[in-house]
Design an enzyme around this catalytic site. Sequence first.
Site, PDB file in Angstrom:
ATOM      1  N   ASP A  38     -51.747   3.163 -50.223  1.00 64.80           N
ATOM      2  CA  ASP A  38     -50.988   2.706 -48.992  1.00 64.80           C
ATOM      3  C   ASP A  38     -50.057   1.515 -49.580  1.00 64.80           C
ATOM      4  OD1 ASP A  38     -51.516   4.514 -46.886  1.00 64.80           O
ATOM      5  OD2 ASP A  38     -53.406   3.511 -46.542  1.00 64.80           O
ATOM      6  N   CYS A  82     -56.234   4.395 -48.578  1.00 69.61           N
ATOM      7  CA  CYS A  82     -56.926   5.171 -47.306  1.00 69.61           C
ATOM      8  C   CYS A  82     -58.368   5.302 -47.350  1.00 69.61           C
ATOM      9  CB  CYS A  82     -56.105   6.415 -47.238  1.00 69.61           C
ATOM     10  SG  CYS A  82     -56.497   7.289 -45.636  1.00 69.61           S
TER      11      CYS A  82
END
Length: 165
Positions: free
Chosen positions: A64, A57
């Site tokens: 992620d 992120c």
Amino acid sequence: MSKSQDKTSHLQTLGAGGQTTYQMDSPNPGILEAFPNNYPGRPYVVSISFPEYTSLCPMTGQPDFGTIAMEYIPDQKIVESKSFKLYMFAYRNHQSFMETLANKMLDDFVEVLDPLWCRVKGLFAPRGATDLHVFAEYYKQDSSQYEQVKGIVSEWKQEVGKHSA
């Protein structure tokens, strides 16, 4: 032993003697390799996915996770699968929003392959109880096969949709 008609002498990713060079500093289209399509006059769908995708992120630096699937109808070139995997690995330490990632991947695949059609599906794992799926798509509109390709893509999407419910 029989040998295929695939042209592979220019491919570097598979390495000599099993050696592989990893380019983990940043994702770029130079990581992707392609080989000639032996059936350029026959539109057919290629689907390749990477279920162990990770990136970071850009705001929090937290990882992620997801599955990235690339579906395409090749024109003259086909992606070499190990280079696809290494390209996906290059995102591990890359910080970007998921929407940007899917669109950058599409741009890179189109640059390297110049396909008749390509779709990148980013199926990201829930974070904060929120699912996020991003689909980015490209059609080669100046192709003489454009209308035929649109029909094949429509059928492909319907068929895939039946099996994903």
